[in-house]
Design a protein around this motif. Structure first.
Motif, PDB file in Angstrom:
ATOM      1  N   LYS A  18       0.813  -1.218   0.000  1.00 12.74           N
ATOM      2  CA  LYS A  18       0.000   0.000   0.000  1.00 12.74           C
ATOM      3  C   LYS A  18       0.844   1.264   0.000  1.00 12.74           C
ATOM      4  O   LYS A  18       0.308   2.364   0.083  1.00 12.74           O
ATOM      5  N   TYR A  19       2.156   1.128  -0.073  1.00 14.46           N
ATOM      6  CA  TYR A  19       3.047   2.285  -0.076  1.00 14.46           C
ATOM      7  C   TYR A  19       3.740   2.398  -1.433  1.00 14.46           C
ATOM      8  O   TYR A  19       4.311   1.422  -1.931  1.00 14.46           O
ATOM      9  N   PHE A  20       3.674   3.590  -2.004  1.00 14.20           N
ATOM     10  CA  PHE A  20       4.363   3.885  -3.265  1.00 14.20           C
ATOM     11  C   PHE A  20       4.042   2.833  -4.328  1.00 14.20           C
ATOM     12  O   PHE A  20       4.917   2.335  -5.025  1.00 14.20           O
ATOM     13  N   ASN A  21       2.780   2.502  -4.406  1.00 13.62           N
ATOM     14  CA  ASN A  21       2.310   1.519  -5.378  1.00 13.62           C
ATOM     15  C   ASN A  21       1.241   2.169  -6.252  1.00 13.62           C
ATOM     16  O   ASN A  21       0.056   2.145  -5.911  1.00 13.62           O
ATOM     17  N   PRO A  22       1.629   2.762  -7.370  1.00 12.85           N
ATOM     18  CA  PRO A  22       0.638   3.451  -8.215  1.00 12.85           C
ATOM     19  C   PRO A  22      -0.385   2.511  -8.833  1.00 12.85           C
ATOM     20  O   PRO A  22      -1.434   2.957  -9.300  1.00 12.85           O
ATOM     21  N   LYS A  23      -0.093   1.207  -8.825  1.00 13.45           N
ATOM     22  CA  LYS A  23      -1.037   0.257  -9.411  1.00 13.45           C
ATOM     23  C   LYS A  23      -2.169  -0.110  -8.457  1.00 13.45           C
ATOM     24  O   LYS A  23      -3.129  -0.759  -8.877  1.00 13.45           O
ATOM     25  N   LEU A  24      -2.047   0.288  -7.201  1.00  8.35           N
ATOM     26  CA  LEU A  24      -3.064  -0.093  -6.223  1.00  8.35           C
ATOM     27  C   LEU A  24      -4.423   0.511  -6.573  1.00  8.35           C
ATOM     28  O   LEU A  24      -5.405  -0.207  -6.770  1.00  8.35           O
ATOM     29  N   LEU A  25      -4.489   1.840  -6.643  1.00  9.08           N
ATOM     30  CA  LEU A  25      -5.772   2.495  -6.907  1.00  9.08           C
ATOM     31  C   LEU A  25      -6.208   2.341  -8.362  1.00  9.08           C
ATOM     32  O   LEU A  25      -7.410   2.265  -8.643  1.00  9.08           O
ATOM     33  N   THR A  26      -5.254   2.289  -9.283  1.00  8.52           N
ATOM     34  CA  THR A  26      -5.642   2.083 -10.685  1.00  8.52           C
ATOM     35  C   THR A  26      -6.226   0.696 -10.891  1.00  8.52           C
ATOM     36  O   THR A  26      -7.104   0.500 -11.735  1.00  8.52           O
ATOM     37  N   GLY A  27      -5.746  -0.282 -10.123  1.00 12.44           N
ATOM     38  CA  GLY A  27      -6.314  -1.623 -10.216  1.00 12.44           C
ATOM     39  C   GLY A  27      -7.664  -1.731  -9.540  1.00 12.44           C
ATOM     40  O   GLY A  27      -8.557  -2.444 -10.013  1.00 12.44           O
ATOM     41  N   LEU A  28      -7.832  -1.007  -8.425  1.00 11.99           N
ATOM     42  CA  LEU A  28      -9.111  -1.035  -7.718  1.00 11.99           C
ATOM     43  C   LEU A  28     -10.201  -0.276  -8.472  1.00 11.99           C
ATOM     44  O   LEU A  28     -11.372  -0.667  -8.446  1.00 11.99           O
ATOM     45  N   TYR A  29      -9.805   0.809  -9.137  1.00 13.38           N
ATOM     46  CA  TYR A  29     -10.795   1.685  -9.779  1.00 13.38           C
ATOM     47  C   TYR A  29     -10.400   1.961 -11.230  1.00 13.38           C
ATOM     48  O   TYR A  29      -9.980   3.071 -11.570  1.00 13.38           O
ATOM     49  N   PRO A  30     -10.544   0.966 -12.094  1.00 15.04           N
ATOM     50  CA  PRO A  30     -10.196   1.192 -13.509  1.00 15.04           C
ATOM     51  C   PRO A  30     -11.115   2.195 -14.196  1.00 15.04           C
ATOM     52  O   PRO A  30     -10.727   2.817 -15.185  1.00 15.04           O
ATOM     53  N   THR A  31     -12.330   2.372 -13.674  1.00 14.26           N
ATOM     54  CA  THR A  31     -13.246   3.338 -14.294  1.00 14.26           C
ATOM     55  C   THR A  31     -12.924   4.770 -13.892  1.00 14.26           C
ATOM     56  O   THR A  31     -13.371   5.712 -14.553  1.00 14.26           O
ATOM     57  N   LEU A  32     -12.182   4.945 -12.797  1.00 15.76           N
ATOM     58  CA  LEU A  32     -11.781   6.288 -12.378  1.00 15.76           C
ATOM     59  C   LEU A  32     -10.464   6.694 -13.032  1.00 15.76           C
ATOM     60  O   LEU A  32     -10.298   7.841 -13.449  1.00 15.76           O
ATOM     61  N   PHE A  33      -9.529   5.753 -13.098  1.00 12.82           N
ATOM     62  CA  PHE A  33      -8.255   5.996 -13.788  1.00 12.82           C
ATOM     63  C   PHE A  33      -8.344   5.291 -15.146  1.00 12.82           C
ATOM     64  O   PHE A  33      -7.833   4.182 -15.329  1.00 12.82           O
ATOM     65  N   CYS A  34      -9.017   5.943 -16.073  1.00 14.53           N
ATOM     66  CA  CYS A  34      -9.435   5.286 -17.313  1.00 14.53           C
ATOM     67  C   CYS A  34      -8.262   4.759 -18.145  1.00 14.53           C
ATOM     68  O   CYS A  34      -8.377   3.734 -18.811  1.00 14.53           O
ATOM     69  N   TYR A  35      -7.140   5.450 -18.118  1.00 10.01           N
ATOM     70  CA  TYR A  35      -5.988   5.043 -18.922  1.00 10.01           C
ATOM     71  C   TYR A  35      -4.881   4.437 -18.063  1.00 10.01           C
ATOM     72  O   TYR A  35      -3.755   4.260 -18.530  1.00 10.01           O
ATOM     73  N   GLY A  36      -5.202   4.139 -16.821  1.00  9.97           N
ATOM     74  CA  GLY A  36      -4.202   3.569 -15.929  1.00  9.97           C
ATOM     75  C   GLY A  36      -3.137   4.557 -15.510  1.00  9.97           C
ATOM     76  O   GLY A  36      -2.069   4.152 -15.040  1.00  9.97           O
ATOM     77  N   LEU A  37      -3.411   5.838 -15.679  1.00  8.96           N
ATOM     78  CA  LEU A  37      -2.441   6.882 -15.352  1.00  8.96           C
ATOM     79  C   LEU A  37      -3.037   7.850 -14.329  1.00  8.96           C
ATOM     80  O   LEU A  37      -4.249   7.893 -14.124  1.00  8.96           O
ATOM     81  N   GLY A  38      -2.153   8.627 -13.707  1.00  9.32           N
ATOM     82  CA  GLY A  38      -2.608   9.654 -12.777  1.00  9.32           C
ATOM     83  C   GLY A  38      -2.777   9.187 -11.354  1.00  9.32           C
ATOM     84  O   GLY A  38      -3.363   9.897 -10.533  1.00  9.32           O
ATOM     85  N   ALA A  39      -2.277   7.996 -11.029  1.00  7.82           N
ATOM     86  CA  ALA A  39      -2.427   7.476  -9.673  1.00  7.82           C
ATOM     87  C   ALA A  39      -1.448   8.158  -8.722  1.00  7.82           C
ATOM     88  O   ALA A  39      -0.389   8.633  -9.137  1.00  7.82           O
ATOM     89  N   PRO A  40      -1.759   8.214  -7.443  1.00 10.17           N
ATOM     90  CA  PRO A  40      -0.835   8.811  -6.468  1.00 10.17           C
ATOM     91  C   PRO A  40       0.456   8.008  -6.338  1.00 10.17           C
ATOM     92  O   PRO A  40       0.493   6.810  -6.605  1.00 10.17           O
ATOM     93  N   GLU A  41       1.508   8.713  -5.929  1.00  9.44           N
ATOM     94  CA  GLU A  41       2.813   8.118  -5.615  1.00  9.44           C
ATOM     95  C   GLU A  41       3.437   7.394  -6.808  1.00  9.44           C
ATOM     96  O   GLU A  41       4.070   6.357  -6.665  1.00  9.44           O
ATOM     97  N   ASP A  42       3.236   7.955  -7.978  1.00 13.74           N
ATOM     98  CA  ASP A  42       3.892   7.428  -9.176  1.00 13.74           C
ATOM     99  C   ASP A  42       5.321   7.978  -9.211  1.00 13.74           C
ATOM    100  O   ASP A  42       5.529   9.181  -9.383  1.00 13.74           O
ATOM    101  N   GLN A  43       6.300   7.105  -9.045  1.00 11.98           N
ATOM    102  CA  GLN A  43       7.689   7.540  -8.944  1.00 11.98           C
ATOM    103  C   GLN A  43       8.236   8.081 -10.260  1.00 11.98           C
ATOM    104  O   GLN A  43       9.289   8.732 -10.278  1.00 11.98           O
ATOM    105  N   SER A  44       7.545   7.819 -11.370  1.00 10.02           N
ATOM    106  CA  SER A  44       8.006   8.351 -12.655  1.00 10.02           C
ATOM    107  C   SER A  44       7.625   9.814 -12.846  1.00 10.02           C
ATOM    108  O   SER A  44       8.088  10.454 -13.793  1.00 10.02           O
ATOM    109  N   ARG A  45       6.803  10.347 -11.954  1.00  9.15           N
ATOM    110  CA  ARG A  45       6.386  11.741 -12.063  1.00  9.15           C
ATOM    111  C   ARG A  45       7.558  12.648 -11.682  1.00  9.15           C
ATOM    112  O   ARG A  45       8.187  12.447 -10.634  1.00  9.15           O
ATOM    113  N   PRO A  46       7.869  13.659 -12.488  1.00  8.08           N
ATOM    114  CA  PRO A  46       9.042  14.504 -12.192  1.00  8.08           C
ATOM    115  C   PRO A  46       8.902  15.293 -10.897  1.00  8.08           C
ATOM    116  O   PRO A  46       9.890  15.548 -10.208  1.00  8.08           O
ATOM    117  N   VAL A  47       7.687  15.695 -10.569  1.00  6.87           N
ATOM    118  CA  VAL A  47       7.444  16.430  -9.320  1.00  6.87           C
ATOM    119  C   VAL A  47       6.652  15.516  -8.389  1.00  6.87           C
ATOM    120  O   VAL A  47       5.531  15.115  -8.706  1.00  6.87           O
TER     121      VAL A  47
END
Length: 316
Positions: A18-47
């Motif tokens: 549950k820590y620094f796992n961007p796939k957690l919420l995208t896997g739980l809510y595919p209809t909210l994160f429609c493209y599998g992007l934009g999840a919290p704690e994505d380490q690839s995000r520059p900021v």
């Protein structure tokens, strides 16, 4: 007959991180994160953005899909509670004195804890019966007092109130603010209803059931409305307002049966008058007259229009 396809998603053999796992919420809510992007704690995000701030941002989306989802807000709140508990537990175990407590806690077995829980539910628990168990409960209480929404957090608030009373004396006023959010045009406006707040028409407000449905399905908008209203009441009425100088105040927010928010408030007025002094002064007829005039000045009601309308309907 057509057979509907059923898709089964099996469980993993180990818990999901549950820590620094961007796939957690995208896997739980595919209809909210429609493209599998934009999840919290994505380490690839520059900021890098903190988890809580990112959730606040998601709940403020213009399309309100995160806010109106039936479970998203509860899942992320539970994640935040767990993180608070783990963080403060980590702080405690790093203290030098914890090693002694840890040795005592390790001596406990499941039977001891089961017996203590059973006695606690029956209100027959004796705090002197087991020192190791007392240490465990004390640490749980300390950690729980810093976890928002927990029972121990309310205990921590009571401790702060007791400290304030010890410092300032007994409060002068106990006040409850209970906004009627389902009847407020501002609350509906925050929930996305198109209203001209400067020119409200009755037909725009819909019936009570529809308003309640809109408010219940937009908890973030309702919380924003509550925060705005309470902040304005504090700024315009409590602090330097009709109550006169205020030296301290303390408020706690609760939810009632329909999950609407309300506020309990303690106010310390900046004067040296004690209850005994007030009782003595109220014996004076001039003081009673001034107090009555003051109350009539600040408490208003106007039912003239209602009375006239009722009289017309009754006569017809």
């Amino acid at each position: 007959m057509d057979i509907e396809n059923v898709y089964l998603i099996p469980h993993l053999s180990k818990p999901v991180n549950k820590y620094f796992n961007p796939k957690l919420l995208t896997g739980l809510y595919p209809t909210l994160f429609c493209y599998g992007l934009g999840a919290p704690e994505d380490q690839s995000r520059p900021v890098q953005i903190k988890f809580k701030e990112h959730i606040r941002y998601l709940l403020s989306y213009n399309d309100r899909r995160f806010e109106t989802n039936h479970s998203f807000i509860f899942v992320v709140f539970n994640l935040l509670q767990r993180r608070d508990a783990c963080f403060h537990a980590q702080l405690i175990v790093t203290k030098p004195y914890f090693q002694t407590s840890a040795d005592e806690i390790l001596s406990l077995n499941s039977k001891d804890i089961e017996t203590a829980l059973d006695n606690n539910s029956k209100r027959t628990y004796n705090s002197e019966s087991n020192n190791a168990l007392n240490k465990l409960l004390q640490h749980i209480k300390t950690i729980g007092g810093r976890v928002m929404g927990s029972a121990y957090s309310r205990t921590a608030l009571r401790t702060r109130i007791h400290a304030l009373i010890y410092n300032q004396g007994l409060p002068s006023i106990f006040l409850t603010l209970n906004p009627a959010d389902i009847h407020s045009p501002v609350g509906l406006y925050f929930a996305g209803v198109k209203l001209d707040l400067d020119n409200i028409q009755n037909e725009q407000l819909m019936d009570t059931y529809k308003r309640a449905e809109i408010i219940a399905s937009h908890p973030v908008a309702t919380a924003k409305f509550f925060h705005l209203l309470i902040t304005n009441i504090l700024d315009t009425m409590i602090i330097g307002g009709v109550l006169g100088p205020v030296k301290a105040y303390f408020g706690t927010v609760e939810s009632q049966g329909r999950d609407s928010l309300h506020l309990h408030f303690l106010i310390w007025l900046d004067h040296d008058m004690k209850p005994a002094d007030m009782k003595e002064k109220i014996q004076d007829i001039n003081c009673r007259y001034k107090l009555k005039a003051f109350l009539e000045d600040i408490i208003k009601e106007d039912l003239d229009d209602f009375k006239d309308k009722h009289a017309v309907e009754y006569s017809n």
